[in-house]
Design an enzyme around this catalytic site. Structure first.
Site, PDB file in Angstrom:
ATOM      1  N   SER A  11       0.808  -1.229   0.000  1.00 50.01           N
ATOM      2  CA  SER A  11       0.000   0.000   0.000  1.00 50.01           C
ATOM      3  C   SER A  11       0.835   1.271   0.000  1.00 50.01           C
ATOM      4  CB  SER A  11      -0.949  -0.005   1.210  1.00 50.01           C
ATOM      5  OG  SER A  11      -0.239  -0.363   2.379  1.00 50.01           O
ATOM      6  N   ASP A  55      -3.424  -8.830   7.595  1.00 42.69           N
ATOM      7  CA  ASP A  55      -2.425  -8.573   8.635  1.00 42.69           C
ATOM      8  C   ASP A  55      -1.351  -9.645   8.460  1.00 42.69           C
ATOM      9  OD1 ASP A  55      -0.851  -8.270  10.828  1.00 42.69           O
ATOM     10  OD2 ASP A  55      -2.453  -8.579  12.312  1.00 42.69           O
ATOM     11  N   ASN A  82       7.801  -7.847   1.878  1.00 42.55           N
ATOM     12  CA  ASN A  82       8.187  -6.452   2.069  1.00 42.55           C
ATOM     13  C   ASN A  82       7.531  -5.807   3.290  1.00 42.55           C
ATOM     14  OD1 ASN A  82       8.885  -3.575   1.023  1.00 42.55           O
ATOM     15  ND2 ASN A  82       6.646  -3.579   1.172  1.00 42.55           N
ATOM     16  N   TYR A 147      13.925  -4.474  15.943  1.00 41.44           N
ATOM     17  CA  TYR A 147      13.887  -4.330  14.480  1.00 41.44           C
ATOM     18  C   TYR A 147      15.082  -5.054  13.852  1.00 41.44           C
ATOM     19  CZ  TYR A 147      13.809  -2.045   9.861  1.00 41.44           C
ATOM     20  OH  TYR A 147      13.779  -1.786   8.510  1.00 41.44           O
ATOM     21  N   LYS A 151      15.145  -8.315  11.247  1.00 44.65           N
ATOM     22  CA  LYS A 151      15.732  -8.218   9.901  1.00 44.65           C
ATOM     23  C   LYS A 151      16.908  -9.189   9.746  1.00 44.65           C
ATOM     24  CE  LYS A 151      12.925  -5.178   8.203  1.00 44.65           C
ATOM     25  NZ  LYS A 151      12.070  -5.521   7.067  1.00 44.65           N
TER      26      LYS A 151
HETATM   27  P1  NDP Z   1       6.424   2.070   4.814  1.00 48.85           P
HETATM   28  O1  NDP Z   1       6.209   2.386   6.237  1.00 48.85           O
HETATM   29  O2  NDP Z   1       6.373   3.148   3.789  1.00 48.85           O
HETATM   30  O3  NDP Z   1       5.423   0.900   4.341  1.00 48.85           O
HETATM   31  C1  NDP Z   1       5.291  -0.247   5.131  1.00 48.85           C
HETATM   32  C2  NDP Z   1       4.344  -1.205   4.443  1.00 48.85           C
HETATM   33  O4  NDP Z   1       4.217  -2.374   5.271  1.00 48.85           O
HETATM   34  C3  NDP Z   1       2.956  -0.605   4.275  1.00 48.85           C
HETATM   35  O5  NDP Z   1       2.424  -0.968   3.024  1.00 48.85           O
HETATM   36  C4  NDP Z   1       2.175  -1.272   5.409  1.00 48.85           C
HETATM   37  O6  NDP Z   1       0.796  -1.477   5.097  1.00 48.85           O
HETATM   38  C5  NDP Z   1       2.839  -2.624   5.492  1.00 48.85           C
HETATM   39  N1  NDP Z   1       2.586  -3.237   6.809  1.00 48.85           N
HETATM   40  C6  NDP Z   1       3.014  -2.831   8.027  1.00 48.85           C
HETATM   41  N2  NDP Z   1       2.517  -3.635   8.988  1.00 48.85           N
HETATM   42  C7  NDP Z   1       1.765  -4.578   8.360  1.00 48.85           C
HETATM   43  C8  NDP Z   1       1.002  -5.676   8.799  1.00 48.85           C
HETATM   44  N3  NDP Z   1       0.876  -6.014  10.092  1.00 48.85           N
HETATM   45  N4  NDP Z   1       0.361  -6.418   7.872  1.00 48.85           N
HETATM   46  C9  NDP Z   1       0.458  -6.112   6.564  1.00 48.85           C
HETATM   47  N5  NDP Z   1       1.149  -5.075   6.076  1.00 48.85           N
HETATM   48  C10 NDP Z   1       1.794  -4.319   6.969  1.00 48.85           C
HETATM   49  O7  NDP Z   1       7.841   1.345   4.771  1.00 48.85           O
HETATM   50  P2  NDP Z   1       8.920   1.142   3.624  1.00 48.85           P
HETATM   51  O8  NDP Z   1       8.285   1.083   2.295  1.00 48.85           O
HETATM   52  O9  NDP Z   1      10.009   2.085   3.870  1.00 48.85           O
HETATM   53  O10 NDP Z   1       9.455  -0.291   4.057  1.00 48.85           O
HETATM   54  C11 NDP Z   1       9.184  -1.478   3.323  1.00 48.85           C
HETATM   55  C12 NDP Z   1      10.136  -2.546   3.827  1.00 48.85           C
HETATM   56  O11 NDP Z   1      11.489  -2.093   3.630  1.00 48.85           O
HETATM   57  C13 NDP Z   1       9.994  -2.800   5.327  1.00 48.85           C
HETATM   58  O12 NDP Z   1      10.121  -4.168   5.573  1.00 48.85           O
HETATM   59  C14 NDP Z   1      11.156  -2.041   5.917  1.00 48.85           C
HETATM   60  O13 NDP Z   1      11.582  -2.576   7.148  1.00 48.85           O
HETATM   61  C15 NDP Z   1      12.202  -2.193   4.839  1.00 48.85           C
HETATM   62  N6  NDP Z   1      13.243  -1.186   4.899  1.00 48.85           N
HETATM   63  C16 NDP Z   1      12.955   0.155   4.737  1.00 48.85           C
HETATM   64  C17 NDP Z   1      13.963   1.095   4.840  1.00 48.85           C
HETATM   65  C18 NDP Z   1      13.727   2.551   4.703  1.00 48.85           C
HETATM   66  O14 NDP Z   1      14.670   3.345   4.950  1.00 48.85           O
HETATM   67  N7  NDP Z   1      12.555   3.013   4.299  1.00 48.85           N
HETATM   68  C19 NDP Z   1      15.344   0.698   5.122  1.00 48.85           C
HETATM   69  C20 NDP Z   1      15.525  -0.719   5.260  1.00 48.85           C
HETATM   70  C21 NDP Z   1      14.516  -1.611   5.147  1.00 48.85           C
HETATM   71  P3  NDP Z   1      -0.382  -0.518   5.706  1.00 48.85           P
HETATM   72  O15 NDP Z   1       0.102   0.881   5.641  1.00 48.85           O
HETATM   73  O16 NDP Z   1      -1.527  -0.807   4.788  1.00 48.85           O
HETATM   74  O17 NDP Z   1      -0.627  -1.006   7.113  1.00 48.85           O
END
Ligand code: NDP
Length: 239
Positions: A11, A55, A82, A147, A151
């Site tokens: 999303s 979820d 992701n 966290y 990871k």
């Molecule tokens: P965002 O916070 O922008 O997006 C996180 C996504 O994960 C959203 O789509 C959210 O869905 C979904 N999500 C969170 N909790 C749940 C849940 N319980 N069930 C289903 N979906 C869930 O994060 P990023 O795009 O930045 O991160 C994406 C991945 O990359 C993550 O795993 C993060 O740890 C990793 N990452 C990111 C970094 C960064 O600097 N941005 C660095 C290193 C790794 P919704 O909003 O619909 O709940």
């Protein structure tokens, strides 16, 4: 026939970029959302991708989401684990509930998705799984122990599962992003961001498209002899 990509946490952020880009390239795309229904519906309308409420920390919901995508498209060829959350806390302030939520979302969610998707990949003897970890999973981060542990677990999952399913022509790889410009880093101040940029050899923070380009490489057949690998996408922050 078009390949099917399943993106957890599609999303927002990196996942949403993957949904848009894979859709543009003609893949069948299914993605999950949890709290961001409005973003998910906009993305669905813009791309034609299938949006599924889920979820990721709930094994039954994850299995149902994978089955729903399979029933619509007839295969799960690429799985991108992701979905994730981040949280800052002193180690001694991490409660049981915070620990479990972190591990269940970031690590168990990927386990549930792999376990649900693998039978479909195994039956075709084809598949690519990409786990989105973090550079903090490689080197550890202060005040983000839960966290970092989640990871690091994804790195272990990648290496061990790659050995188990490689003989069935299923590849499992991991991407460890550095600091990427998404909502996840919206809590950082301008000073924090500038410090991170100056600590990064390439002198900037990354974009979601730069992470996607690595996802595409690992998803695609051009990486057909690559499995069990951990790819840093961090501008040289961790070398
Ligand atoms: P965002 O916070 O922008 O997006 C996180 C996504 O994960 C959203 O789509 C959210 O869905 C979904 N999500 C969170 N909790 C749940 C849940 N319980 N069930 C289903 N979906 C869930 O994060 P990023 O795009 O930045 O991160 C994406 C991945 O990359 C993550 O795993 C993060 O740890 C990793 N990452 C990111 C970094 C960064 O600097 N941005 C660095 C290193 C790794 P919704 O909003 O619909 O709940």
């Amino acid at each position: 026939m078009a390949k099917t990509v399943f993106v957890s946490g599609g999303s927002r952020g990196i996942g949403a970029c993957a949904v848009r880009e894979f859709s543009k390239l003609g893949y069948n795309v299914a993605f999950t959302y949890y709290k961001s229904k409005e973003c998910a519906m906009t993305l669905k309308n813009d791309t034609g991708a299938m949006a599924i409420f889920c979820d990721i920390a709930d094994s039954k919901q994850v299995k149902a989401a994978i089955d729903t995508a399979y029933n619509k498209f007839g295969s799960i060829d690429i799985l991108i684990n992701n979905a994730g959350i981040d949280e800052f806390s002193l180690f001694t302030d991490i409660t049981d509930e915070m620990w479990q939520r972190m591990i269940n979302t970031n690590l168990s969610g990927a386990f549930y998705a792999c376990r649900s998707a693998l039978p479909y990949m195994l039956s075709k003897k084809q598949g690519s799984i990409i786990n989105i970890s973090s550079m903090w999973g490689q080197v550890g981060a202060s005040c983000e122990v839960h966290y970092s542990v989640s990871k690091a677990g994804l790195i272990g999952l990648t290496k061990s599962l790659a050995k188990e399913v490689g003989p069935s022509n299923i590849r499992v790889n991991c991407i460890c992003p550095g600091v990427i410009d998404t909502d996840m880093n919206s809590c950082l101040s301008e000073d924090d961001i500038n410090q991170l940029k100056s600590d990064t050899p390439l002198g900037k923070i990354g974009t979601v498209k730069e992470v996607f380009d690595s996802i595409l490489f690992l998803a695609d057949d051009c990486s057909s002899f690559i499995t069990g690998q951990i790819l840093g996408v961090n501008g040289g922050y961790i070398i």
